[in-house]
Design an enzyme around this catalytic site. Structure first.
Site, mmCIF file in Angstrom:
data_model
loop_
_atom_site.group_PDB
_atom_site.id
_atom_site.type_symbol
_atom_site.label_atom_id
_atom_site.label_comp_id
_atom_site.label_asym_id
_atom_site.label_seq_id
_atom_site.Cartn_x
_atom_site.Cartn_y
_atom_site.Cartn_z
ATOM 1 N N LEU A 81 -3.451 0.698 -11.860
ATOM 2 C CA LEU A 81 -3.805 -0.187 -10.743
ATOM 3 C C LEU A 81 -3.665 0.490 -9.384
ATOM 4 C CD1 LEU A 81 -1.897 -2.132 -12.874
ATOM 5 C CD2 LEU A 81 -2.992 -3.843 -11.446
ATOM 6 N N THR A 130 -12.820 -3.502 -9.886
ATOM 7 C CA THR A 130 -13.193 -4.643 -9.044
ATOM 8 C C THR A 130 -14.665 -5.030 -9.234
ATOM 9 O OG1 THR A 130 -13.508 -5.275 -6.727
ATOM 10 C CG2 THR A 130 -13.605 -2.941 -7.193
ATOM 11 N N ASP A 131 -14.967 -6.290 -8.944
ATOM 12 C CA ASP A 131 -16.368 -6.733 -8.989
ATOM 13 C C ASP A 131 -17.180 -6.143 -7.839
ATOM 14 O OD1 ASP A 131 -15.247 -8.194 -6.904
ATOM 15 O OD2 ASP A 131 -16.069 -10.131 -7.532
ATOM 16 N N GLU A 132 -16.490 -5.568 -6.820
ATOM 17 C CA GLU A 132 -17.214 -5.050 -5.649
ATOM 18 C C GLU A 132 -18.098 -3.857 -5.991
ATOM 19 O OE1 GLU A 132 -15.134 -4.669 -1.977
ATOM 20 O OE2 GLU A 132 -13.971 -6.489 -2.301
ATOM 21 N N TYR A 155 -14.527 1.603 0.128
ATOM 22 C CA TYR A 155 -13.595 1.154 -0.922
ATOM 23 C C TYR A 155 -14.336 0.984 -2.250
ATOM 24 C CZ TYR A 155 -11.148 -2.227 -3.881
ATOM 25 O OH TYR A 155 -10.589 -2.878 -4.961
ATOM 26 N N LYS A 159 -14.039 2.995 -5.889
ATOM 27 C CA LYS A 159 -13.708 2.338 -7.164
ATOM 28 C C LYS A 159 -14.840 2.581 -8.180
ATOM 29 C CE LYS A 159 -10.621 0.048 -8.114
ATOM 30 N NZ LYS A 159 -9.258 0.361 -8.639
HETATM 31 P P1 NAD Z 1 -2.279 -3.363 -3.400
HETATM 32 O O1 NAD Z 1 -2.864 -2.644 -2.229
HETATM 33 O O2 NAD Z 1 -1.498 -4.606 -3.174
HETATM 34 O O3 NAD Z 1 -1.333 -2.362 -4.209
HETATM 35 C C1 NAD Z 1 -1.671 -1.030 -4.450
HETATM 36 C C2 NAD Z 1 -0.403 -0.299 -4.898
HETATM 37 O O4 NAD Z 1 -0.763 1.063 -5.175
HETATM 38 C C3 NAD Z 1 0.693 -0.269 -3.841
HETATM 39 O O5 NAD Z 1 1.943 -0.563 -4.418
HETATM 40 C C4 NAD Z 1 0.672 1.176 -3.338
HETATM 41 O O6 NAD Z 1 1.952 1.643 -2.905
HETATM 42 C C5 NAD Z 1 0.196 1.913 -4.583
HETATM 43 N N1 NAD Z 1 -0.461 3.193 -4.230
HETATM 44 C C6 NAD Z 1 -1.416 3.389 -3.296
HETATM 45 N N2 NAD Z 1 -1.743 4.703 -3.234
HETATM 46 C C7 NAD Z 1 -1.006 5.318 -4.200
HETATM 47 C C8 NAD Z 1 -0.904 6.666 -4.633
HETATM 48 N N3 NAD Z 1 -1.639 7.648 -4.068
HETATM 49 N N4 NAD Z 1 -0.059 6.951 -5.647
HETATM 50 C C9 NAD Z 1 0.698 5.982 -6.223
HETATM 51 N N5 NAD Z 1 0.662 4.692 -5.825
HETATM 52 C C10 NAD Z 1 -0.177 4.365 -4.829
HETATM 53 O O7 NAD Z 1 -3.491 -3.603 -4.394
HETATM 54 P P2 NAD Z 1 -3.787 -4.842 -5.368
HETATM 55 O O8 NAD Z 1 -4.499 -5.879 -4.614
HETATM 56 O O9 NAD Z 1 -2.571 -5.171 -6.112
HETATM 57 O O10 NAD Z 1 -4.857 -4.155 -6.344
HETATM 58 C C11 NAD Z 1 -4.430 -3.439 -7.504
HETATM 59 C C12 NAD Z 1 -5.640 -2.890 -8.223
HETATM 60 O O11 NAD Z 1 -6.493 -3.966 -8.608
HETATM 61 C C13 NAD Z 1 -6.500 -1.954 -7.397
HETATM 62 O O12 NAD Z 1 -6.954 -0.921 -8.230
HETATM 63 C C14 NAD Z 1 -7.664 -2.812 -6.931
HETATM 64 O O13 NAD Z 1 -8.812 -2.051 -6.727
HETATM 65 C C15 NAD Z 1 -7.799 -3.753 -8.104
HETATM 66 N N6 NAD Z 1 -8.353 -5.088 -7.799
HETATM 67 C C16 NAD Z 1 -7.799 -5.850 -6.811
HETATM 68 C C17 NAD Z 1 -8.295 -7.142 -6.580
HETATM 69 C C18 NAD Z 1 -7.716 -8.036 -5.513
HETATM 70 O O14 NAD Z 1 -8.305 -9.082 -5.221
HETATM 71 N N7 NAD Z 1 -6.587 -7.710 -4.924
HETATM 72 C C19 NAD Z 1 -9.374 -7.613 -7.338
HETATM 73 C C20 NAD Z 1 -9.922 -6.787 -8.332
HETATM 74 C C21 NAD Z 1 -9.386 -5.532 -8.560
HETATM 75 O O1 DAU Z 2 -13.637 -8.804 -5.061
HETATM 76 C C1 DAU Z 2 -12.448 -8.116 -5.360
HETATM 77 C C2 DAU Z 2 -11.904 -7.484 -4.103
HETATM 78 O O2 DAU Z 2 -11.405 -8.547 -3.295
HETATM 79 C C3 DAU Z 2 -10.815 -6.447 -4.360
HETATM 80 O O3 DAU Z 2 -11.363 -5.368 -5.073
HETATM 81 C C4 DAU Z 2 -10.219 -5.942 -3.040
HETATM 82 O O4 DAU Z 2 -9.140 -5.062 -3.305
HETATM 83 C C5 DAU Z 2 -9.711 -7.138 -2.263
HETATM 84 O O5 DAU Z 2 -9.233 -6.702 -1.001
HETATM 85 C C6 DAU Z 2 -10.824 -8.173 -2.063
HETATM 86 O O6 DAU Z 2 -11.847 -7.675 -1.168
HETATM 87 P P1 DAU Z 2 -12.513 -8.608 -0.035
HETATM 88 O O7 DAU Z 2 -13.060 -7.728 1.010
HETATM 89 O O8 DAU Z 2 -13.409 -9.615 -0.642
HETATM 90 O O9 DAU Z 2 -11.171 -9.391 0.465
HETATM 91 P P2 DAU Z 2 -10.643 -9.777 1.923
HETATM 92 O O10 DAU Z 2 -9.452 -10.648 1.712
HETATM 93 O O11 DAU Z 2 -10.472 -8.586 2.796
HETATM 94 O O12 DAU Z 2 -11.827 -10.640 2.510
HETATM 95 C C7 DAU Z 2 -12.266 -11.822 1.857
HETATM 96 C C8 DAU Z 2 -13.398 -12.414 2.687
HETATM 97 O O13 DAU Z 2 -12.846 -12.873 3.930
HETATM 98 C C9 DAU Z 2 -14.472 -11.414 3.049
HETATM 99 O O14 DAU Z 2 -15.742 -12.072 3.074
HETATM 100 C C10 DAU Z 2 -14.112 -10.961 4.457
HETATM 101 C C11 DAU Z 2 -13.469 -12.210 5.046
HETATM 102 N N1 DAU Z 2 -12.416 -11.953 6.067
HETATM 103 C C12 DAU Z 2 -11.380 -11.134 5.723
HETATM 104 C C13 DAU Z 2 -10.392 -10.846 6.639
HETATM 105 C C14 DAU Z 2 -9.243 -9.913 6.288
HETATM 106 C C15 DAU Z 2 -12.493 -12.532 7.319
HETATM 107 O O15 DAU Z 2 -13.438 -13.301 7.620
HETATM 108 N N2 DAU Z 2 -11.519 -12.251 8.234
HETATM 109 C C16 DAU Z 2 -10.474 -11.411 7.951
HETATM 110 O O16 DAU Z 2 -9.621 -11.179 8.839
#
Ligand code: NAD
Ligand code: DAU
Length: 348
Positions: A81, A130-132, A155, A159
């Site tokens: 992750l 991610t779905d992105e 980003y 991915k």
């Molecule tokens: P996050 O940013 O909260 O956590 C990322 C973690 O990775 C942190 O603890 C950070 O310290 C660690 N990290 C970063 N760089 C590193 C490195 N070089 N070596 C070791 N550790 C490192 O992220 P998250 O939201 O928990 O996402 C986790 C995974 O799930 C990611 O791969 C992300 O792409 C994927 N994902 C996230 C979402 C979402 O909505 N948050 C959705 C789909 C997929």
């Molecule tokens: O779809 C999965 C992804 O969802 C993950 O892979 C990413 O790690 C995670 O960060 C997230 O990406 P998004 O860009 O969709 O999430 P974010 O919370 O940054 O933004 C959600 C939506 O809200 C997006 O349309 C941008 C908008 N937004 C976000 C922020 C931070 C705002 O309008 N204002 C803001 O300040």
């Protein structure tokens, strides 16, 4: 079984590590995390003294360190992750996304295949994506596992690249892998740079809610513990060399989500109805902003019976209550470097 979880001090990773450590006392869970701004060891307090848990601080982009680690511990499974995860940060500083998300993934693949190549049985590299990677949808249709990749931000490009490497190692070296591509998560311990925790924090502090563009962007929201439940299921029962989409069946336009959040926050904070909504401030749009994400999660549903366990409203209630009751967690983050990030990102 010795399992390496990378990024286990982050948002999703910390929920996953806590689940695995408690549910599988017979496994040894190793949590490798560099503790970047997004990693917080406090997220793991409830398992830190468990006998089957070990934390390792380290950077996945350091290939020699990763090779030595794998040689020392001989992990049998990897759940990967660790990543730079915030789209806005990838726009202002793309290079670190290539270093961690692409090079870091390749280092883990190299070291895994190196120790597994003579006996691939019962080994698994699980890549959390991610779905992105699929890009952006028009007003109709869903992302399924056959949707062509079309990443639009640094980003999502990083991915997508890491997903391609995992599949290439599957073809070239017969690497045993599973990939999942999930939609937007929300829940407890979410870093307040992402929409929901950022807006919760700002509402608590009566600060403006910076909504990009016209707010008419759509995301598909899933409670983090439901994502972690799916990862657990796929790690154990997903088919080798397969990809699974995970989503909430729960599309929301940002503006509608934020209005709902404001209404709930007014109730929970005992504020006058409508007071949080007045904080909504439309600001300059995110460059290359993806219009709509929506995931078809029927494959994992049909094959493994997975579906979200709670509704969005229930999950949002739990999340808001957690942030209100854990103000010290938010306050410890929202100082120092976070303030600097906030000023650069939002010019406030
Ligand atoms: P996050 O940013 O909260 O956590 C990322 C973690 O990775 C942190 O603890 C950070 O310290 C660690 N990290 C970063 N760089 C590193 C490195 N070089 N070596 C070791 N550790 C490192 O992220 P998250 O939201 O928990 O996402 C986790 C995974 O799930 C990611 O791969 C992300 O792409 C994927 N994902 C996230 C979402 C979402 O909505 N948050 C959705 C789909 C997929
Ligand atoms: O779809 C999965 C992804 O969802 C993950 O892979 C990413 O790690 C995670 O960060 C997230 O990406 P998004 O860009 O969709 O999430 P974010 O919370 O940054 O933004 C959600 C939506 O809200 C997006 O349309 C941008 C908008 N937004 C976000 C922020 C931070 C705002 O309008 N204002 C803001 O300040």
């Amino acid at each position: 079984m010795k399992i390496l979880v990378t990024g286990g001090a982050g948002f999703i990773g910390s929920h996953l590590v806590k689940r695995l450590v408690k549910k599988y006392p017979e496994y040894l869970i190793f949590n490798l995390d560099a503790l970047t701004y997004a990693g917080n060891i406090e997220n793991l307090r409830e398992v830190q003294n468990h006998a089957n848990y070990k934390f390792i601080k380290g950077d996945i982009s350091n290939g020699i360190f990763i090779e030595n680690l794998f040689n020392s511990y001989q992990f049998e499974g990897v759940i990967h992750l660790a990543a730079e995860s915030h789209v806005d940060r990838s726009i202002s500083n793309p290079t670190v996304f290539v270093k961690t998300n692409v090079l870091g993934t390749v280092n883990l693949l190299n070291s895994s295949i190196n120790i597994w190549k003579n006996d691939l049985k019962n080994k698994r590299f699980y890549h959390v994506s991610t779905d992105e990677v699929y890009g952006s949808l028009a007003s109709k249709g869903l992302f399924n596992e056959q949707t062509p990749y079309d990443p639009k931000s640094p980003y999502s490009a990083s991915k997508a690249s890491s997903d391609h490497f995992v599949r290439a190692y599957g073809k070239t070296y017969n690497m045993p892998y599973v990939i999942s591509n999930c939609s937007n998560n929300y829940g407890e311990f979410h870093f307040p740079e992402k929409l929901i925790p950022l807006f919760i924090n700002n509402i608590i502090n009566s600060k403006p809610l910076p909504l990009y563009g016209d707010g008419n962007y759509t995301r598909d929201w899933l409670y983090v513990k439901d994502h972690v439940n799916a990862i657990d299921l796929l790690f154990h029962k997903g088919k080798n060399h397969e990809t699974y989409n995970i989503g909430g069946f729960n599309e929301y336009k940002n503006i509608d989500l934020v209005r709902l959040l404001c209404k709930k926050m007014d109730q929970k904070l005992g504020r006058e109805h409508g007071s949080s909504e007045k904080l909504i401030t439309f600001i300059k749009d995110r460059p290359g902003h993806d219009k709509r994400y929506a995931v078809d999660a029927n494959k994992i549903n049909k094959e493994l019976g997975w579906k979200p366990s709670i509704t969005f409203e229930e999950g949002l209630d739990k999340t808001i209550e957690w942030y209100i009751n854990n103000s010290e967690w938010l306050e410890s983050i929202a100082s120092g470097k976070y303030k600097e990030y906030y000023k650069n990102q939002y010019n406030r």
